[in-house]
Design an enzyme around this catalytic site. Structure first.
Site, mmCIF file in Angstrom:
data_model
loop_
_atom_site.group_PDB
_atom_site.id
_atom_site.type_symbol
_atom_site.label_atom_id
_atom_site.label_comp_id
_atom_site.label_asym_id
_atom_site.label_seq_id
_atom_site.Cartn_x
_atom_site.Cartn_y
_atom_site.Cartn_z
ATOM 1 N N LEU A 30 33.209 -0.141 32.133
ATOM 2 C CA LEU A 30 34.453 0.616 32.134
ATOM 3 C C LEU A 30 35.321 0.404 33.367
ATOM 4 O O LEU A 30 36.017 1.306 33.801
ATOM 5 C CB LEU A 30 34.146 2.117 31.982
ATOM 6 C CG LEU A 30 33.103 2.491 30.925
ATOM 7 C CD1 LEU A 30 32.818 3.981 30.977
ATOM 8 C CD2 LEU A 30 33.559 2.091 29.541
ATOM 9 N N CYS A 31 35.286 -0.788 33.934
ATOM 10 C CA CYS A 31 36.131 -1.082 35.093
ATOM 11 C C CYS A 31 35.921 -0.071 36.213
ATOM 12 O O CYS A 31 36.874 0.323 36.881
ATOM 13 C CB CYS A 31 37.611 -1.081 34.705
ATOM 14 S SG CYS A 31 38.166 -2.674 34.146
ATOM 15 N N ASN A 32 34.720 0.384 36.358
ATOM 16 C CA ASN A 32 34.460 1.366 37.405
ATOM 17 C C ASN A 32 33.120 1.033 38.043
ATOM 18 O O ASN A 32 32.119 1.704 37.813
ATOM 19 C CB ASN A 32 34.456 2.777 36.811
ATOM 20 C CG ASN A 32 34.676 3.824 37.877
ATOM 21 O OD1 ASN A 32 33.898 3.901 38.830
ATOM 22 N ND2 ASN A 32 35.724 4.606 37.745
#
Ligand SMILES: *Cc1c(COP(=O)(O)O)cnc(C)c1O
Length: 835
Positions: A408-410
């Site tokens: 999740l791009c985190n």
């Protein structure tokens, strides 16, 4: 309307509160593209309203918009509209235009980059960068420009301590500093303390120019919440966002700058058209930056003026439909609370939790804190083992539910959540894990998660569909029976009644099959049946091999192997295509006399097949590419795998298979004996996905169909039986249940093949080694005759045929090493002796 009023009452007063209409009515009128689907990925982008697109379209067709900044009427119109929209957008965030300026950028990331580059350029010694662990990748990336040090704050407390230190004047090093964090985590939905911006400003207040800055990433927050800049004393110096996350359209972002902090952009080294008042290019290399405003200095080149004009329609439509961001916030909060309650209360028959919901790693507890309508979780089975995210994703695709999965791009937040250390991450990377792949679980730990995020137009039905989906596939209501149990007595019949019912070759990967005619012996090699997956279709732009999952119509492309004429004849079965449409290519590679050579001036090109890079020979003739491109509606052409002198080996593409620990035979749905697909010896294969030969059993297909029909009685859905060809096997085995009078009570043995470790086929007793189970995906839901998709058989397989969380059906096998010499053949009707 009465009906919806009743419904609102039964839900909650916040459901659709303040909306122009009941949310279900809005959905019907404004979001026709959401009709067939359950869209729960609003944190990635929310859909646009129909009337927004219509209003924009009217605006464009009714006006002539010139390139801004010149004197013509059309240009002036654009310039004035942009000025108005800039102001309107500031007002949307209650930002005083005296205090704030708004810079149009491509997206939130571009805004972040603009700030980071300005800071890098403004101080010879570089700048120091601090960021919170919950940051989006785009914020983390700023550290690459921070020459004067960087620090990731692992918790809120750590950030608090750092701020307290600032206040004590512990900053002997007088470097420029930037502290960045998300107002809301795009991963967990947690909202971080907004007070930090004020605290940092107060702690570093000096008489001289400001040297410590705050950058607030509001991209996730603003999609469903108000962001209020009415009190400048608590506001960040810089805020970034993307408008498509609020309105669905346009693809445009903003950097909101406190004018007091605007001086950092003075040092920016680059200048583009539009940002300078004068440029001297001979000799002196001098230029004068625009001084009028921050945005004038930063908006390089021609503004995306059509997008900015669309923003006008977006703001107006959004306000008309939803009233305010407060309304959206209340509506989505009600739904998210409901979803959270339901998800967290789901348990298996033994009381174990089904959903492991993430809370922020940097804080404790969910209820205690403020969360946006984003819920991220992983599923566990009744024994506490993780369910792979890509398995859930495949099933969700079949059910037309759209959620996000992965990291999740985190990166910081996710690894902290999953308890993965940096070293572990690097090890996983070395073992082949990549963003977006299907290495779901490594060493018993999930590598990512599932994210559900809500938007303004999410309704109760979306929530109900998701909950029903999890209930249907992931909540074990009763202790699972050993679904793979095979009657042991039947296993020991010395005389086998299995035989080859049909043989299928798939000359072009993912296209239709060629059925080997009965009575014809077919050569089989180490790589599998001859001509199997010798060709594929590749995208002309990317070189990636096309597959049926994405292009179901590939099932309607029918190759026919004409050995007499030495050609592969390809026909298209579609009502729109007459039989006369066909293509022939030579079976031999280098016979210059064959018809195919003229139209197939082959060139060598790198291609990606199943994620591996291979060199294929491309048929570059336009007639070949047109033939396939027009039929599939995608620019593609035929390609041929190189000759078998350089075979592609079935290397272990999925390290997790090897690493999965033996979990014992008492687990529900486990196999009596363990057999994962990982041959000791590497097998050369062509373009087929996993192994030289795929075998399925007619009896198993029959059993599966019985199960599908039995479960369809539970609902009013009509579950049709599926044809064996959806499994795209090379060998279909069947059982002769009548020919042996000495065994009168013989019954079909569905799934007997699950226990086979090797088998002999035909009069020569050709020996085959069974390599393991065939893992299935939603591609089995494509009807091979009509190229239409349905839920079955994947839905039923997912409920009844899981091994280690993977859906399996059929067996991979290959010719045994002792059968490699000489020409080997098999034929329909050959007897099979399994062991
Ligand atoms: C989406 C998002 C971004 C990135 O937005 P882009 O439009 O891709 O630049 C950054 N931060 C957060 C918190 C986001 O949700």
């Amino acid at each position: 309307m009465i009906e919806s009023a009743v419904k609102q009452q039964t839900y909650h007063s916040n459901y659709s509160k303040g909306y122009s209409n009941d949310v279900d009515v809005l959905r019907d009128l404004e979001y026709p593209n959401l009709k067939e689907t359950t869209y729960l990925d609003h944190a990635a982008t929310t859909p646009y309203a129909k009337s927004l697109i219509e209003a924009f379209s009217r605006d464009l067709t009714g006006n002539l918009f010139g390139n801004p900044h010149s004197a013509s009427l059309s240009s002036q119109l654009t310039t004035h509209r942009i000025d108005d929209i800039r102001l309107r957008t500031l007002q949307f965030f209650k930002a005083d235009p005296e205090v704030f300026d708004l810079v149009f950028v491509a997206n939130a990331t571009a805004g972040i980059k603009l700030v980071a580059e300005a800071l890098r350029d403004s101080d010879e010694s570089g700048f120091w960068y601090g960021y919170h662990i919950d940051s989006h990748t785009s914020l983390v990336g700023v550290r690459g420009l921070a020459d004067c040090g960087r620090e990731c704050m692992l918790s809120d407390e750590e950030a608090d301590r750092w701020i307290a230190d600032l206040g004590r004047g512990n900053d002997k090093d007088a470097s420029t500093r930037l502290f960045a964090y998300p107002a809301q985590s795009n991963m967990t939905g947690r909202r971080l303390p907004l007070r930090w911006c004020k605290e940092i400003r107060d702690a570093t207040r000096t008489d001289g120019p400001q040297r410590t800055f705050t950058l607030l990433d509001v991209a996730s927050l603003v999609s469903t919440s108000p962001f209020d800049l009415s009190d400048p004393s608590v506001a960040p110096d810089f805020a970034v966002l993307s408008f498509y996350k609020i309105f669905g359209f346009p693809d445009l972002g903003a950097l909101i700058v406190r004018k007091d902090a605007g001086h950092v952009f003075q040092g920016r080294r680059y200048f583009g058209g539009g940002t300078v008042d004068m440029v001297v290019t001979h000799g002196d290399q001098w230029h004068a930056k625009k001084e009028s405003s921050v945005h004038d200095k930063l908006e390089d080149g021609t503004l995306p003026f059509h997008n900015i004009i669309a923003l006008d329609s977006a703001l107006r439509t959004h306000c008309r439909l939803y009233g305010s961001m407060e309304n959206i916030s209340a509506h989505t909060r009600f739904l998210a609370d409901e979803l959270f309650k339901q998800l967290s209360s789901k348990v298996h028959w033994n009381g174990r939790r089904v959903c492991h919901i993430f809370t922020s790693s940097a804080s404790s507890g969910r209820a205690a804190l403020n969360y946006g309508p984003v819920i991220t979780f992983n599923l566990q089975d009744s024994r506490g083992r993780w369910v792979g995210k890509s398995e859930v994703e495949k099933m969700a695709a079949v059910k037309n539910i759209q959620i996000r999965s992965g990291t999740l791009c985190n990166p910081g937040g996710m690894t902290a959540q999953l308890g993965l250390g940096d070293e572990e991450m690097k090890r996983n990377f070395a073992a082949g894990q990549r963003c977006g792949d299907d290495n779901d679980i490594i060493d018993g730990k999930p590598t990512g998660a599932l994210r559900v995020s809500l938007g303004a137009m999410t309704n109760m039905r979306d929530i109900e569909v998701l909950l029903a989906f999890i209930d249907e596939f992931y909540v074990e209501k009763v202790p699972e029976l050993d679904v793979f149990h095979v009657p042991v007595a039947a296993m020991h019949t010395s005389e086998s009644h299995f035989y080859v019912e049909s043989l299928c070759v798939y000359p072009i990967k993912s296209c239709g099959s060629f059925k080997v005619p009965s009575g014809q012996r077919w050569e089989i090699k180490r790589e599998g049946l001859t001509w199997d997956r010798e060709w594929c279709l590749i995208h002309q732009g990317t070189g990636v091999a096309l597959n049926q999952k994405r292009y179901p119509r590939m099932a309607l492309i029918h190759p026919y192997i004409d050995l007499n004429r030495g050609v592969l004849r390809i026909t298209l079965s579609d009502h729109s295509c007459s039989d006369s449409q066909y293509l022939e290519v030579s079976l031999t590679r280098d016979d210059p006399d064959l018809i195919a050579t003229e139209m197939c001036r082959n060139s060598t090109k790198k291609s990606t097949v199943c994620g591996d890079s291979v060199t294929v020979q491309v048929y570059s003739s336009p007639s070949v590419s047109t033939f396939f491109s027009e039929f599939l509606g995608v620019p593609c052409t035929l390609a041929r795998f190189p000759p078998q002198t350089s075979p592609r080996y079935s290397k272990p593409r999925r390290p997790f298979i090897r690493r999965t620990k033996h979990t014992g035979s008492d687990m529900p749905g486990s196999f009596p004996e363990r057999s994962t697909f990982l041959p000791e010896r590497q097998n050369p294969i062509l373009l087929s996905n996993e192994s030289p030969i795929l075998l399925i059993s007619r009896s198993s297909v029959n059993r599966l169909n019985e199960t599908i029909k039995a479960t369809s009685k539970n609902g009013n859905r009509i579950n049709r039986a599926v044809a064996a060809d959806v499994f795209r096997a090379n060998v279909v085995v069947a059982e002769n249940t009548s020919h042996n009078p000495s065994l009168p009570s013989i019954v079909e043995q569905p799934y007997a093949e699950d226990n086979w470790t090797s088998l002999c086929i035909g009069p020569e007793n050709l020996q085959f080694d069974v390599l393991g189970h065939c893992q299935r995906c939603q591609m089995v839901c494509i009807d091979q005759l009509t190229a239409t998709r349905s839920e079955e058989p994947f839905a039923t397989l997912a409920k009844t045929r899981k091994v280690d969380g993977k859906v399996v059906f059929g067996r991979h096998m290959c010719l045994s090493a002792n059968s490699f010499t000489g020409t080997k053949t098999i034929m329909v009707g050959d007897a099979i002796l399994p062991s």
